[in-house]
Every structure is written in C-alpha cells, then in structure tokens.
Design a protein around this motif. Structure first.
Motif, PDB file in Angstrom:
ATOM      1  N   GLY A 222       0.804  -1.222   0.000  1.00 38.54           N
ATOM      2  CA  GLY A 222       0.000   0.000   0.000  1.00 38.54           C
ATOM      3  C   GLY A 222       0.831   1.263   0.000  1.00 38.54           C
ATOM      4  O   GLY A 222       1.645   1.489  -0.885  1.00 38.54           O
ATOM      5  N   VAL A 223       0.619   2.073   1.024  1.00 34.54           N
ATOM      6  CA  VAL A 223       1.343   3.341   1.148  1.00 34.54           C
ATOM      7  C   VAL A 223       2.595   3.141   1.997  1.00 34.54           C
ATOM      8  O   VAL A 223       2.811   3.821   2.988  1.00 34.54           O
ATOM      9  CB  VAL A 223       0.442   4.452   1.727  1.00 34.54           C
ATOM     10  N   GLU A 224       3.417   2.169   1.610  1.00 29.16           N
ATOM     11  CA  GLU A 224       4.656   1.828   2.299  1.00 29.16           C
ATOM     12  C   GLU A 224       4.429   1.447   3.756  1.00 29.16           C
ATOM     13  O   GLU A 224       4.878   2.111   4.677  1.00 29.16           O
ATOM     14  CB  GLU A 224       5.692   2.946   2.171  1.00 29.16           C
ATOM     15  N   VAL A 225       3.704   0.354   3.937  1.00 26.21           N
ATOM     16  CA  VAL A 225       3.475  -0.226   5.257  1.00 26.21           C
ATOM     17  C   VAL A 225       3.724  -1.726   5.170  1.00 26.21           C
ATOM     18  O   VAL A 225       3.795  -2.302   4.085  1.00 26.21           O
ATOM     19  CB  VAL A 225       2.029   0.037   5.766  1.00 26.21           C
ATOM     20  N   LEU A 226       3.842  -2.370   6.330  1.00 26.13           N
ATOM     21  CA  LEU A 226       3.935  -3.826   6.378  1.00 26.13           C
ATOM     22  C   LEU A 226       2.591  -4.423   5.977  1.00 26.13           C
ATOM     23  O   LEU A 226       1.543  -3.791   6.149  1.00 26.13           O
ATOM     24  CB  LEU A 226       4.286  -4.288   7.796  1.00 26.13           C
ATOM     25  N   GLU A 227       2.615  -5.646   5.479  1.00 30.84           N
ATOM     26  CA  GLU A 227       1.375  -6.351   5.159  1.00 30.84           C
ATOM     27  C   GLU A 227       0.500  -6.356   6.413  1.00 30.84           C
ATOM     28  O   GLU A 227       0.960  -6.706   7.497  1.00 30.84           O
ATOM     29  CB  GLU A 227       1.703  -7.770   4.691  1.00 30.84           C
ATOM     30  N   GLU A 228      -0.761  -5.963   6.276  1.00 31.63           N
ATOM     31  CA  GLU A 228      -1.583  -5.629   7.437  1.00 31.63           C
ATOM     32  C   GLU A 228      -2.353  -6.777   8.087  1.00 31.63           C
ATOM     33  O   GLU A 228      -2.663  -6.692   9.273  1.00 31.63           O
ATOM     34  CB  GLU A 228      -2.559  -4.507   7.066  1.00 31.63           C
ATOM     35  N   SER A 229      -2.640  -7.855   7.369  1.00 37.13           N
ATOM     36  CA  SER A 229      -3.479  -8.888   7.985  1.00 37.13           C
ATOM     37  C   SER A 229      -2.682  -9.934   8.767  1.00 37.13           C
ATOM     38  O   SER A 229      -3.190 -10.465   9.759  1.00 37.13           O
ATOM     39  CB  SER A 229      -4.352  -9.577   6.935  1.00 37.13           C
ATOM     40  N   GLU A 230      -1.458 -10.229   8.346  1.00 38.64           N
ATOM     41  CA  GLU A 230      -0.652 -11.232   9.048  1.00 38.64           C
ATOM     42  C   GLU A 230       0.633 -10.668   9.638  1.00 38.64           C
ATOM     43  O   GLU A 230       0.944 -10.899  10.801  1.00 38.64           O
ATOM     44  CB  GLU A 230      -0.311 -12.386   8.102  1.00 38.64           C
ATOM     45  N   MET A 231       1.409  -9.940   8.824  1.00 38.76           N
ATOM     46  CA  MET A 231       2.731  -9.508   9.293  1.00 38.76           C
ATOM     47  C   MET A 231       2.647  -8.401  10.339  1.00 38.76           C
ATOM     48  O   MET A 231       3.358  -8.447  11.336  1.00 38.76           O
ATOM     49  CB  MET A 231       3.599  -9.068   8.106  1.00 38.76           C
ATOM     50  N   GLU A 232       1.801  -7.420  10.121  1.00 35.42           N
ATOM     51  CA  GLU A 232       1.705  -6.316  11.086  1.00 35.42           C
ATOM     52  C   GLU A 232       1.300  -6.816  12.476  1.00 35.42           C
ATOM     53  O   GLU A 232       1.963  -6.460  13.468  1.00 35.42           O
ATOM     54  CB  GLU A 232       0.738  -5.241  10.591  1.00 35.42           C
ATOM     55  N   PRO A 233       0.266  -7.653  12.606  1.00 38.38           N
ATOM     56  CA  PRO A 233      -0.059  -8.171  13.944  1.00 38.38           C
ATOM     57  C   PRO A 233       1.082  -8.993  14.546  1.00 38.38           C
ATOM     58  O   PRO A 233       1.330  -8.921  15.754  1.00 38.38           O
ATOM     59  CB  PRO A 233      -1.304  -9.038  13.715  1.00 38.38           C
ATOM     60  N   PHE A 234       1.786  -9.754  13.716  1.00 37.64           N
ATOM     61  CA  PHE A 234       2.909 -10.552  14.195  1.00 37.64           C
ATOM     62  C   PHE A 234       4.015  -9.636  14.718  1.00 37.64           C
ATOM     63  O   PHE A 234       4.566  -9.870  15.799  1.00 37.64           O
ATOM     64  CB  PHE A 234       3.431 -11.443  13.058  1.00 37.64           C
TER      65      PHE A 234
ATOM     66  N   GLY B 285       7.932  -2.161  -4.623  1.00 35.82           N
ATOM     67  CA  GLY B 285       7.689  -1.872  -6.033  1.00 35.82           C
ATOM     68  C   GLY B 285       7.814  -0.404  -6.359  1.00 35.82           C
ATOM     69  O   GLY B 285       8.141  -0.027  -7.477  1.00 35.82           O
ATOM     70  N   TRP B 286       7.560   0.431  -5.400  1.00 35.56           N
ATOM     71  CA  TRP B 286       7.654   1.875  -5.605  1.00 35.56           C
ATOM     72  C   TRP B 286       7.927   2.515  -4.250  1.00 35.56           C
ATOM     73  O   TRP B 286       7.891   1.860  -3.230  1.00 35.56           O
ATOM     74  CB  TRP B 286       6.362   2.420  -6.218  1.00 35.56           C
ATOM     75  N   GLY B 287       8.169   3.809  -4.253  1.00 32.95           N
ATOM     76  CA  GLY B 287       8.476   4.507  -3.012  1.00 32.95           C
ATOM     77  C   GLY B 287       9.978   4.559  -2.805  1.00 32.95           C
ATOM     78  O   GLY B 287      10.758   4.304  -3.728  1.00 32.95           O
ATOM     79  N   ASP B 288      10.376   4.867  -1.577  1.00 38.05           N
ATOM     80  CA  ASP B 288      11.809   5.038  -1.314  1.00 38.05           C
ATOM     81  C   ASP B 288      12.306   4.256  -0.107  1.00 38.05           C
ATOM     82  O   ASP B 288      13.378   4.509   0.391  1.00 38.05           O
ATOM     83  CB  ASP B 288      12.130   6.522  -1.150  1.00 38.05           C
ATOM     84  N   GLY B 289      11.509   3.307   0.367  1.00 39.31           N
ATOM     85  CA  GLY B 289      11.936   2.500   1.500  1.00 39.31           C
ATOM     86  C   GLY B 289      11.463   3.003   2.852  1.00 39.31           C
ATOM     87  O   GLY B 289      11.945   2.549   3.892  1.00 39.31           O
ATOM     88  N   GLN B 290      10.511   3.929   2.857  1.00 40.39           N
ATOM     89  CA  GLN B 290      10.021   4.496   4.115  1.00 40.39           C
ATOM     90  C   GLN B 290       9.508   3.411   5.065  1.00 40.39           C
ATOM     91  O   GLN B 290       9.755   3.462   6.260  1.00 40.39           O
ATOM     92  CB  GLN B 290       8.923   5.533   3.847  1.00 40.39           C
ATOM     93  N   TRP B 291       8.830   2.390   4.524  1.00 36.87           N
ATOM     94  CA  TRP B 291       8.305   1.328   5.389  1.00 36.87           C
ATOM     95  C   TRP B 291       9.422   0.640   6.159  1.00 36.87           C
ATOM     96  O   TRP B 291       9.269   0.301   7.324  1.00 36.87           O
ATOM     97  CB  TRP B 291       7.478   0.338   4.568  1.00 36.87           C
ATOM     98  N   MET B 292      10.569   0.458   5.518  1.00 36.98           N
ATOM     99  CA  MET B 292      11.672  -0.222   6.191  1.00 36.98           C
ATOM    100  C   MET B 292      12.294   0.686   7.241  1.00 36.98           C
ATOM    101  O   MET B 292      12.629   0.227   8.339  1.00 36.98           O
ATOM    102  CB  MET B 292      12.720  -0.675   5.174  1.00 36.98           C
TER     103      MET B 292
END
Length: 143
Positions: free
Chosen positions: A60-72, A92-99
C-alpha cells in the motif's frame, strides 16, 4: 546446534527468495536455519531466540502487510528487547520508508537491528541482492 528463524510474508515471491537466501547464509555460517512463512511462525520460539530475521515487502502506502505480518510484528515488539533482528524486504515503488519505520520500531522497543538498517530491493531480487541476503544471514549467525 542453535536454530535461527527467518520469518517472512511474501505475495509475489520476491521476499520469499530473499528469505531463502538469508537462510542459506545462516547455514553456510554453520548454524541451522528455519525459513518459515509468518502464518506458521511460532512466537514462543522467537521469544527463546537471541537472534532472528523478519522479512516483509512494502504494501500500500509503504506499510507492512496488514493482515498477518503487522499483527505478528506487534506481538514481537513485546519481547524484542535485547534481541538481534535482521530486517529485509522488497518494494515496487516509493523510497523504502516502510523499512526505515520498521527499523525505528524495533529500535524503540530495545532490539538491535543488524547493521542498523534493513536490507531492501526494488522488485525481483537479482544475484547481487541475493548475495547480500546470504551475507545478512551469515552476519546474523555470528551475532
């Protein structure tokens, strides 16, 4: 032999390829690696571990996968203090903000993120990125 867990979530297979390369690096460094999808991962095993790896692509907007990974990851935050954690993933796009945010989150709860940053690649990891993943696994095995 101590087992090092590599827990990942992957949609397209890019992060899975990275996870397998991290696991290979762990094995080449003389440790046992367990590469496991987040849906099958054991929080209890990670609680006992001194070091482990987590991988997730940007969603999405540079976040972790929300249904499994984020809760984990939220559960991991409760016991991450004092652990060494390697973070990796593709985007796929963005600049790595999620990381960067993920690294900050783990640091804020007292974990030591290996190398002080996550390992990321855009789209499908090439041979160079897979070699970096293998090296990350080797470093984690020695942490």
């Amino acid at each position: 032999m101590e087992k090092i867990y590599v827990v990942y979530w992957s949609l397209s297979g890019n992060t899975l390829a990275m996870a397998e390369a991290v696991g290979q690096g762990i094995k080449e460094a003389g440790m046992e690696a367990e590469v496991v999808d987040v849906s099958s991962a054991s929080l209890e095993e990670l609680k006992k571990a001194k070091a482990f790896a987590l991988g997730c692509p940007s969603m999405g907007v540079e976040v972790l996968e929300e249904s499994e990974m984020e809760p984990f990851v939220c559960d991991v935050e409760a016991f991450a203090a004092g652990k060494t954690i390697a973070l990796f993933g593709s985007y796929g796009w963005g600049d790595g903000q999620w990381m960067r945010e993920w690294v900050d989150r783990m640091g804020a709860v007292g974990a030591s993120v290996l190398n002080g940053e996550g390992l990321i690649c855009q789209e499908t990891p090439d041979a160079s990125v897979l070699a970096q993943c293998s090296e990350l696994g080797s470093q984690l095995a020695k942490a």
